[in-house]
Design a protein around this motif. Structure first.
Motif, PDB file in Angstrom:
ATOM      1  N   GLU B 121     -10.714 -24.078 -47.400  1.00  0.00           N
ATOM      2  CA  GLU B 121      -9.514 -23.803 -48.428  1.00  0.00           C
ATOM      3  C   GLU B 121      -9.690 -22.254 -48.824  1.00  0.00           C
ATOM      4  OE1 GLU B 121     -10.779 -25.694 -51.921  1.00  0.00           O
ATOM      5  OE2 GLU B 121     -10.250 -27.682 -50.953  1.00  0.00           O
ATOM      6  N   LYS B 122     -10.784 -22.046 -48.449  1.00  0.00           N
ATOM      7  CA  LYS B 122     -10.886 -20.599 -49.252  1.00  0.00           C
ATOM      8  C   LYS B 122     -10.038 -19.623 -47.331  1.00  0.00           C
ATOM      9  CE  LYS B 122     -12.120 -20.075 -52.796  1.00  0.00           C
ATOM     10  NZ  LYS B 122     -11.948 -19.349 -54.363  1.00  0.00           N
ATOM     11  N   ILE B 123     -10.882 -19.607 -46.751  1.00  0.00           N
ATOM     12  CA  ILE B 123     -10.306 -18.852 -45.550  1.00  0.00           C
ATOM     13  C   ILE B 123      -9.221 -19.429 -44.629  1.00  0.00           C
ATOM     14  CG2 ILE B 123     -11.344 -18.588 -43.203  1.00  0.00           C
ATOM     15  CD1 ILE B 123     -13.153 -18.040 -45.358  1.00  0.00           C
ATOM     16  N   SER B 154       1.017 -23.204 -51.613  1.00  0.00           N
ATOM     17  CA  SER B 154       0.523 -24.318 -52.060  1.00  0.00           C
ATOM     18  C   SER B 154       0.384 -23.799 -53.547  1.00  0.00           C
ATOM     19  CB  SER B 154      -0.901 -25.146 -52.122  1.00  0.00           C
ATOM     20  OG  SER B 154      -1.907 -24.461 -52.059  1.00  0.00           O
ATOM     21  N   GLN B 155       0.315 -22.451 -53.844  1.00  0.00           N
ATOM     22  CA  GLN B 155       0.501 -21.721 -55.304  1.00  0.00           C
ATOM     23  C   GLN B 155       1.292 -20.820 -54.633  1.00  0.00           C
ATOM     24  OE1 GLN B 155      -3.672 -20.155 -54.899  1.00  0.00           O
ATOM     25  NE2 GLN B 155      -4.487 -21.789 -55.197  1.00  0.00           N
ATOM     26  N   ASN B 156       2.027 -19.943 -53.653  1.00  0.00           N
ATOM     27  CA  ASN B 156       3.210 -19.046 -54.251  1.00  0.00           C
ATOM     28  C   ASN B 156       4.124 -20.181 -53.917  1.00  0.00           C
ATOM     29  OD1 ASN B 156       0.978 -17.366 -52.988  1.00  0.00           O
ATOM     30  ND2 ASN B 156       0.892 -17.091 -54.715  1.00  0.00           N
ATOM     31  N   THR B 157       5.550 -19.383 -54.511  1.00  0.00           N
ATOM     32  CA  THR B 157       6.500 -19.623 -54.712  1.00  0.00           C
ATOM     33  C   THR B 157       7.059 -18.715 -52.994  1.00  0.00           C
ATOM     34  OG1 THR B 157       8.211 -17.961 -55.437  1.00  0.00           O
ATOM     35  CG2 THR B 157       7.085 -19.427 -56.063  1.00  0.00           C
ATOM     36  N   LYS B 158       7.923 -19.188 -52.615  1.00  0.00           N
ATOM     37  CA  LYS B 158       8.943 -18.953 -51.061  1.00  0.00           C
ATOM     38  C   LYS B 158       9.463 -17.930 -50.789  1.00  0.00           C
ATOM     39  CE  LYS B 158      10.831 -19.821 -46.711  1.00  0.00           C
ATOM     40  NZ  LYS B 158      11.557 -21.050 -46.005  1.00  0.00           N
ATOM     41  N   SER B 159       9.435 -16.823 -52.625  1.00  0.00           N
ATOM     42  CA  SER B 159      10.394 -15.932 -53.353  1.00  0.00           C
ATOM     43  C   SER B 159       9.875 -14.786 -52.780  1.00  0.00           C
ATOM     44  CB  SER B 159      11.300 -16.120 -54.290  1.00  0.00           C
ATOM     45  OG  SER B 159       9.923 -16.000 -55.667  1.00  0.00           O
ATOM     46  N   ILE B 160       7.854 -15.091 -52.387  1.00  0.00           N
ATOM     47  CA  ILE B 160       7.203 -13.605 -52.713  1.00  0.00           C
ATOM     48  C   ILE B 160       6.915 -13.447 -50.857  1.00  0.00           C
ATOM     49  CG2 ILE B 160       6.594 -13.023 -54.917  1.00  0.00           C
ATOM     50  CD1 ILE B 160       4.538 -14.136 -53.968  1.00  0.00           C
ATOM     51  N   LEU B 161       6.855 -14.765 -50.310  1.00  0.00           N
ATOM     52  CA  LEU B 161       6.724 -14.719 -48.922  1.00  0.00           C
ATOM     53  C   LEU B 161       7.588 -13.315 -48.243  1.00  0.00           C
ATOM     54  CD1 LEU B 161       5.380 -16.481 -45.725  1.00  0.00           C
ATOM     55  CD2 LEU B 161       7.614 -17.073 -46.023  1.00  0.00           C
ATOM     56  N   ASN B 162       6.253 -12.625 -47.061  1.00  0.00           N
ATOM     57  CA  ASN B 162       6.835 -11.220 -46.752  1.00  0.00           C
ATOM     58  C   ASN B 162       6.786 -11.950 -45.398  1.00  0.00           C
ATOM     59  OD1 ASN B 162       6.828  -9.006 -45.924  1.00  0.00           O
ATOM     60  ND2 ASN B 162       5.208  -9.019 -44.431  1.00  0.00           N
ATOM     61  N   LEU B 163       8.869 -11.934 -44.648  1.00  0.00           N
ATOM     62  CA  LEU B 163       9.106 -12.346 -43.837  1.00  0.00           C
ATOM     63  C   LEU B 163       8.681 -11.854 -42.938  1.00  0.00           C
ATOM     64  CD1 LEU B 163      12.503 -12.638 -45.423  1.00  0.00           C
ATOM     65  CD2 LEU B 163      10.586 -14.033 -44.522  1.00  0.00           C
ATOM     66  N   LEU B 164       7.974 -12.485 -41.424  1.00  0.00           N
ATOM     67  CA  LEU B 164       7.594 -11.527 -40.387  1.00  0.00           C
ATOM     68  C   LEU B 164       8.464 -10.221 -39.999  1.00  0.00           C
ATOM     69  CD1 LEU B 164       6.107 -13.726 -38.254  1.00  0.00           C
ATOM     70  CD2 LEU B 164       4.651 -12.205 -39.034  1.00  0.00           C
ATOM     71  N   PRO B 165       8.880  -9.437 -39.398  1.00  0.00           N
ATOM     72  CA  PRO B 165       9.621  -8.158 -39.766  1.00  0.00           C
ATOM     73  C   PRO B 165      10.461  -8.694 -37.320  1.00  0.00           C
ATOM     74  CG  PRO B 165       7.007  -7.321 -39.023  1.00  0.00           C
ATOM     75  CD  PRO B 165       7.456  -8.910 -39.674  1.00  0.00           C
ATOM     76  N   PRO B 166      11.784  -8.750 -37.705  1.00  0.00           N
ATOM     77  CA  PRO B 166      12.082  -8.947 -36.717  1.00  0.00           C
ATOM     78  C   PRO B 166      11.884  -7.753 -35.718  1.00  0.00           C
ATOM     79  CG  PRO B 166      13.812  -7.769 -38.253  1.00  0.00           C
ATOM     80  CD  PRO B 166      12.294  -7.698 -38.716  1.00  0.00           C
ATOM     81  N   ASP B 223       8.802 -25.295 -42.097  1.00  0.00           N
ATOM     82  CA  ASP B 223       7.186 -25.920 -42.316  1.00  0.00           C
ATOM     83  C   ASP B 223       6.278 -25.738 -41.599  1.00  0.00           C
ATOM     84  OD1 ASP B 223       9.371 -27.969 -43.278  1.00  0.00           O
ATOM     85  OD2 ASP B 223       9.245 -28.457 -40.708  1.00  0.00           O
ATOM     86  N   GLU B 224       5.836 -24.092 -42.894  1.00  0.00           N
ATOM     87  CA  GLU B 224       4.536 -23.729 -42.574  1.00  0.00           C
ATOM     88  C   GLU B 224       4.349 -22.631 -41.279  1.00  0.00           C
ATOM     89  OE1 GLU B 224       1.388 -23.420 -45.116  1.00  0.00           O
ATOM     90  OE2 GLU B 224       3.445 -23.682 -46.466  1.00  0.00           O
ATOM     91  N   VAL B 225       5.443 -22.648 -40.140  1.00  0.00           N
ATOM     92  CA  VAL B 225       5.450 -22.363 -38.962  1.00  0.00           C
ATOM     93  C   VAL B 225       6.783 -21.137 -38.847  1.00  0.00           C
ATOM     94  CG1 VAL B 225       5.698 -22.607 -36.325  1.00  0.00           C
ATOM     95  CG2 VAL B 225       4.838 -24.441 -38.289  1.00  0.00           C
ATOM     96  N   TRP B 226       6.193 -20.182 -38.613  1.00  0.00           N
ATOM     97  CA  TRP B 226       7.482 -18.903 -38.154  1.00  0.00           C
ATOM     98  C   TRP B 226       7.921 -19.722 -36.294  1.00  0.00           C
ATOM     99  CZ3 TRP B 226       8.048 -15.569 -42.178  1.00  0.00           C
ATOM    100  CH2 TRP B 226       7.136 -15.481 -43.093  1.00  0.00           C
ATOM    101  N   THR B 227       9.727 -19.756 -37.273  1.00  0.00           N
ATOM    102  CA  THR B 227      10.240 -20.695 -35.832  1.00  0.00           C
ATOM    103  C   THR B 227      10.998 -18.870 -35.329  1.00  0.00           C
ATOM    104  OG1 THR B 227       9.961 -22.164 -36.949  1.00  0.00           O
ATOM    105  CG2 THR B 227      11.749 -22.281 -35.547  1.00  0.00           C
ATOM    106  N   PRO B 228      11.358 -18.744 -34.236  1.00  0.00           N
ATOM    107  CA  PRO B 228      12.640 -17.565 -34.123  1.00  0.00           C
ATOM    108  C   PRO B 228      13.612 -18.252 -33.746  1.00  0.00           C
ATOM    109  CG  PRO B 228      10.434 -18.167 -32.589  1.00  0.00           C
ATOM    110  CD  PRO B 228      10.712 -19.041 -32.911  1.00  0.00           C
TER     111      PRO B 228
END
Lengths: 145, 260
Positions: B121-123, B154-166, B223-228
């Motif tokens: 959980e932690k790592i 599970s704790q953060n809202t997607k609105s603060i997710l850092n989007l991987l740079p293009p 779904d938790e996967v970075w999809t190009p």
């Protein structure tokens, strides 16, 4: 609809600023909320649109980006009416890179703020005035005032 | 001697993914407004490229262009290029410390039963990247939020997710076919773009307006996967035989003829 945290980027043409001694014509502002109504993207008159849900603060983040990556620019100050927004200067963890974070305190229609920038090694501060346009989230329009 | 031109490409990632188009969601800027570039800060940038000329007016040499792409809503490119990796390591280190402290504290027996689950959980796990429609691999970074902290869905809202740079994946188009633009991806020790950037030399003898296409990869968090998400965008350069200008001395924005 849940608020997206708004990121505002100030892209600055440092050579242009140093040559003409003004931000005018040498700064381009952007945010990631055009889909929800922000306007003036890519100009020096960005109007960032935010919507207020009840009991939810809107968070804004400001970054500066020099057009020449080797040169240095820094947001030295952001000032706005502190009845409506708290503004803090913060650092990305494990780095020396600064960002500014604003957290709204209560809803507003229109908030003006002043963005100040320093470039290169000169301590001269250059400023411009920008706007945040607020509206109550559509589902909650009844709560206005 | 060549002049280096930098084109900054800014993408409103979330908007581009939602509308499946870069149109209206991409902004280009270069540092050549003084040389006559137009459309700065819009999707219609035309970069003015002045040739380098001998003082008799004859063609001297090529010009170098660089493209730097980043997203609005991504951590800024002013952060060190290995930031994602160092942050991931720091976060792991902090967590291991906190688990150690908890483990060595009171109620050891009780903690121990949960130790393995706590550790996972932690790592946390590494971010996942979809490499082909059916294949997902771990990438050795954790998802971060836009403040550089660990993003936990599970704790953060997607609105603060850092989007991987293009990323720029290719540069093609008639300017390349007609041998005006010679693009390639290069490695750099400069702390930008993860050590990679796209650059091109321009044959400034071919004056006129030339089109090129940027191939841009965005990453959607599905779904938790970075999809190009692969998109393209058309941009332009305008090559002229105006001399390069001087912006660095007290002589003002004068011309720089090159001496024999």
């Amino acid at each position: 609809m849940e608020n997206r945290t708004i990121v505002i980027i100030a892209a600055v043409d440092i050579i242009g600023i140093l040559a003409s001694n003004t931000l005018k014509g040498n700064i381009y502002l952007f945010d990631n909320n055009k889909l929800m109504g922000s306007s003036g993207e890519g100009t020096e008159n960005l109007k960032t649109k935010i919507s207020f849900n009840p009991n939810e603060n809107v968070v804004l983040v400001w970054n500066v980006m020099p057009l020449e990556p080797e040169s240095f620019a820094n947001i030295s100050q952001i000032t706005a009416d502190d009845k409506y927004i708290t503004i803090e200067k913060l650092k990305y963890p494990s780095s020396d890179v600064i960002y500014w974070k604003g957290t709204t305190i209560k809803p507003f229609d229109h908030l003006k703020y002043k963005l100040s920038i320093t470039v290169g090694t000169s301590g001269t501060e250059y400023s411009c005035d920008l706007d945040i346009i607020g509206e109550l989230a559509k589902d909650h329009a009844i709560l206005i005032n | 001697m060549s002049q280096e031109i930098t084109i900054i490409v800014l993408v409103d990632i979330q908007a581009a993914i939602e509308t499946k188009s870069l149109k209206g969601n991409i902004y280009l800027m270069d540092n050549l407004r003084t040389d006559g570039s137009t459309g700065e800060g819009t999707g219609q940038l035309i970069t003015a490229i002045d040739g380098s000329y001998w003082c008799d007016g004859s063609q001297c040499c090529d010009v170098v262009m660089n493209w730097l792409i980043t997203g609005i809503g991504s951590l800024p490119i002013t952060l060190p290029h290995n930031y994602y990796h160092t942050r991931s390591k720091h976060i792991e280190h902090e967590w291991i410390q906190s688990i150690k402290n908890a483990h060595l504290g009171k109620n050891t027996a009780k903690k121990e039963t949960n130790f393995d689950t706590t550790i996972i959980e932690k790592i946390g796990t590494y971010s996942k990247l979809r490499t082909t429609p059916n294949k997902v691999m771990d990438i050795e970074i954790k998802s971060l939020n836009i403040f550089g902290e660990h993003f936990d869905s599970s704790q953060n809202t997607k609105s603060i997710l850092n989007l991987l740079p293009p990323q720029i994946s290719d540069i093609t188009g008639s300017a390349v076919d007609n041998k005006v633009l010679f693009p390639a991806q290069y490695g750099t020790p400069v702390p930008i773009k993860d050590g990679w950037y796209w650059s091109a030399t321009v044959d400034t003898s071919k004056t006129g307006l030339h089109n090129y296409t940027l191939h841009i990869t965005l990453y959607d968090f599905v779904d938790e996967v970075w999809t190009p998400v692969e998109l393209t965008y058309d941009a332009q350069i305008k090559v002229s035989n105006n001399p390069v200008r001087n912006g660095f001395t007290n002589a003002g924005l004068g011309l720089i003829p090159l001496m024999y």
